[in-house]
Motif scaffolding. Structure first.
Motif, short mmCIF file in Angstrom:
data_model
loop_
_atom_site.label_atom_id
_atom_site.label_comp_id
_atom_site.label_asym_id
_atom_site.label_seq_id
_atom_site.Cartn_x
_atom_site.Cartn_y
_atom_site.Cartn_z
N ASP A 187 0.83 -1.33 -0.03
CA ASP A 187 -0.05 -0.04 0.09
C ASP A 187 0.75 1.24 -0.12
O ASP A 187 1.82 1.25 0.92
N MET A 188 0.50 2.21 -0.79
CA MET A 188 1.41 3.69 -1.00
C MET A 188 0.35 4.64 -1.27
O MET A 188 -0.59 4.55 -1.87
N ILE A 189 0.77 5.61 -0.44
CA ILE A 189 0.12 7.01 -0.66
C ILE A 189 0.53 7.92 -1.42
O ILE A 189 1.90 8.18 -1.12
N ALA A 190 -0.06 8.48 -2.27
CA ALA A 190 0.38 9.53 -3.25
C ALA A 190 -0.19 10.91 -2.79
O ALA A 190 -1.39 11.00 -2.62
N GLY A 191 0.93 11.91 -2.76
CA GLY A 191 0.24 13.29 -2.34
C GLY A 191 0.02 13.64 -0.93
O GLY A 191 -0.90 14.46 -0.63
N PHE A 192 0.69 13.16 -0.11
CA PHE A 192 0.66 13.27 1.47
C PHE A 192 1.34 14.79 1.69
O PHE A 192 2.08 15.06 0.54
N PRO A 193 0.44 15.45 2.67
CA PRO A 193 0.97 16.62 2.96
C PRO A 193 2.47 17.06 2.66
O PRO A 193 3.10 16.23 3.31
N THR A 194 2.71 18.13 2.22
CA THR A 194 4.26 18.55 2.12
C THR A 194 5.03 17.89 1.33
O THR A 194 6.32 18.09 1.13
N GLU A 195 4.60 16.72 0.65
CA GLU A 195 5.47 16.13 -0.59
C GLU A 195 5.83 16.78 -1.73
O GLU A 195 4.92 17.58 -2.52
N THR A 196 7.13 16.83 -1.64
CA THR A 196 7.63 17.72 -2.97
C THR A 196 7.83 16.80 -4.15
O THR A 196 7.75 15.50 -4.18
N ASP A 197 8.21 17.05 -5.29
CA ASP A 197 8.48 16.39 -6.56
C ASP A 197 9.51 15.28 -6.22
O ASP A 197 9.31 14.19 -6.30
N GLU A 198 10.42 15.59 -5.57
CA GLU A 198 11.45 14.77 -5.18
C GLU A 198 11.17 13.64 -4.47
O GLU A 198 11.62 12.55 -4.53
N MET A 199 10.57 14.11 -3.55
CA MET A 199 9.98 13.10 -2.35
C MET A 199 9.05 11.98 -3.03
O MET A 199 9.11 10.85 -2.79
N PHE A 200 8.15 12.67 -4.03
CA PHE A 200 7.37 11.86 -4.84
C PHE A 200 8.20 10.63 -5.51
O PHE A 200 7.90 9.57 -5.58
N ASP A 201 9.16 11.35 -6.21
CA ASP A 201 10.05 10.29 -6.78
C ASP A 201 10.64 9.28 -6.11
O ASP A 201 10.84 7.96 -6.79
#
Ligand code: SF4
Length: 424
Positions: free
Chosen positions: A294-308
């Motif tokens: 299970d993974m969450i996308a778009g958690f508060p404060t998530e930057t492009d780099e963190m998403f990558d």
């Protein structure tokens, strides 16, 4: 309509509990009633429950509609104020026939519809005995409920209370009952299953429970775990992974993200490196192991780099079955008070993570072509391999365990032909 109809949303724990609810409601002599067992994990799940309630009321103007489950526990007023609803039962109340014997009369006020206690006050999980899991070939057994953790995005502890385990003896009896009823695969489920036993004498672990089940019930052909927290996997579990062929080579991990700063802000208990190490250790012990997550996308404060970093974790870990959740602010959770990302950005990132998941799933399917696999045939013309991969099984009988040769796939499921006379 007559009798009791149950509509289930959400997790396998809810699926199991819906069977308990049906049996308890029937024991209470309830009739012409619809039980809606809700989920609160996302705002979308709550919206779908309200939509379903309006629909069943339209189709059944005289039925008694009773709402239960995590959304009823965490947003009881929302449902009590719906004119379509006759009663709202909490997650504890839904499991006893006494609740169905003392339901409020029709047409009472919203306040009078409520039968929802303080779930945090619940200390025990009463062992339940179900005979079958409606519509399912694999039998889910609840071994644990609630959660002592407080991940910042999660509403589950507020719906299910603190962690509590079903005593081992009761789990063994339940499993034996289902196996005698013809079930060949048992799936152990809970909210935070790896915290199993922490509240029981001698503090048995989830791994010890699984070992005990397989030892005491040799008729269990396949034992599977629902979702686990990799950081809490115990030594007995690692033994089973390494040595026990009846312990299925598939683990679904609650990873949630791949960036250490976001994992910290989620209050998760593992780091990226620890998740990778666990997966590598398990693969060394059992090379055919497949992983879901299970993974969450778009958690508060998530930057492009963190998403990558989330995408790259799924790729580096080779997650074959990725479940992606667009972040959904849940009322009363700490993350809902953090600076939120734009909804469109959350949706776009979820779509990108899902397509990464589809690529990974496709390469997993590629790796299975040309192999021989044992399948458990399900009710819908499909089947699952031991490592939880879907296979089209036209013409095969539900509940059969058959060995097949995997010939190809269509990106979603495998295709097969029966291996020479190896059906059992
Ligand atoms: S471990 Fe975290 S995500 Fe899982 S149920 Fe508990 S609080 Fe929620």
């Amino acid at each position: 309509m007559s009798g009791v109809e149950v509509i289930t949303f959400g997790c396998r724990l809810n699926t199991y509990e819906s069977e308990v609810m049906r049996a308890e409601a029937e024991k209470a002599g309830l009739n012409n009633a619809i039980l809606v067992n809700t989920c609160a994990v996302t705002g979308e799940a709550v919206r779908q429950a309200r939509q379903a309630i309006r629909r069943v009321r339209r189709d059944n103007p005289h039925a008694r509609i009773i709402v239960t489950g995590c959304a009823a526990q965490t947003e009881k007023q929302t449902f009590a104020e719906m004119a379509e609803v006759d009663a709202v039962l909490g997650n504890e109340e839904k499991l006893t026939s006494a609740s169905y014997r003392s339901l409020p009369d029709f047409g009472v006020s919203a306040e009078e519809k409520l039968r929802v206690n303080d779930i945090m006050s619940v200390r025990h999980t009463a062992p339940q005995m179900v005979k079958h899991i409606d519509g399912h070939v694999r039998a889910f057994i609840q071994v644990q409920n609630g959660c002592d953790h407080r991940c910042t995005f999660c509403i589950i502890p507020y719906g299910r209370g603190n962690s509590r385990s079903v005593p081992m003896g009761a789990v063994v009896n339940q499993a034996r009952n289902l196996v005698e009823g013809g079930y060949r695969e048992i799936v152990l489920t809970g909210v935070d299953a790896t915290s199993y036993g922490g509240d029981l004498p001698g503090e048995p672990t989830l791994g010890l429970l699984a070992k005990t089940l397989l030892k005491q019930i040799p008729e269990i052909r396949r034992l599977r775990l629902s979702s686990i927290d990799s950081i809490e996997a115990d030594a007995h579990l690692m033994d089973l992974i390494a040595e026990e062929p009846r312990f299925m080579p598939h683990l679904h991990l609650s990873l949630q993200h791949g960036d250490d700063m976001i994992l910290k802000r989620m209050k998760r208990r593992h780091s990226r490196a620890e998740a990778i190490r666990f997966i590598e250790d398990v693969r060394r012990l059992r090379p055919e192991m497949s992983f879901g997550a299970d993974m969450i996308a778009g958690f508060p404060t998530e930057t492009d780099e963190m998403f990558d970093n989330a995408v790259s974790l799924a790729e580096e870990a080779g997650i074959a079955h990725l479940h992606v959740f667009p972040y959904s602010p849940r009322p009363g959770t700490p993350a809902a008070r953090m600076p939120q990302l734009d909804r469109a950005l959350i949706k776009e990132r979820a779509a990108r993570l899902r397509s990464a998941g589809q690529r990974l799933h496709r390469s997993h399917l590629d790796s299975m072509v040309g192999t021989r696999q044992w399948l458990l045939v399900e009710n819908n013309g499909l089947a699952h391999t031991e490592n939880f991969t879907l296979v089209a099984a036209p013409g095969l009988r539900p509940r059969d365990l058959v060995q097949v040769a995997i010939t190809s796939h269509n990106g979603k499921h495998l295709d097969m032909q029966l291996a020479a006379a190896d059906a059992v």
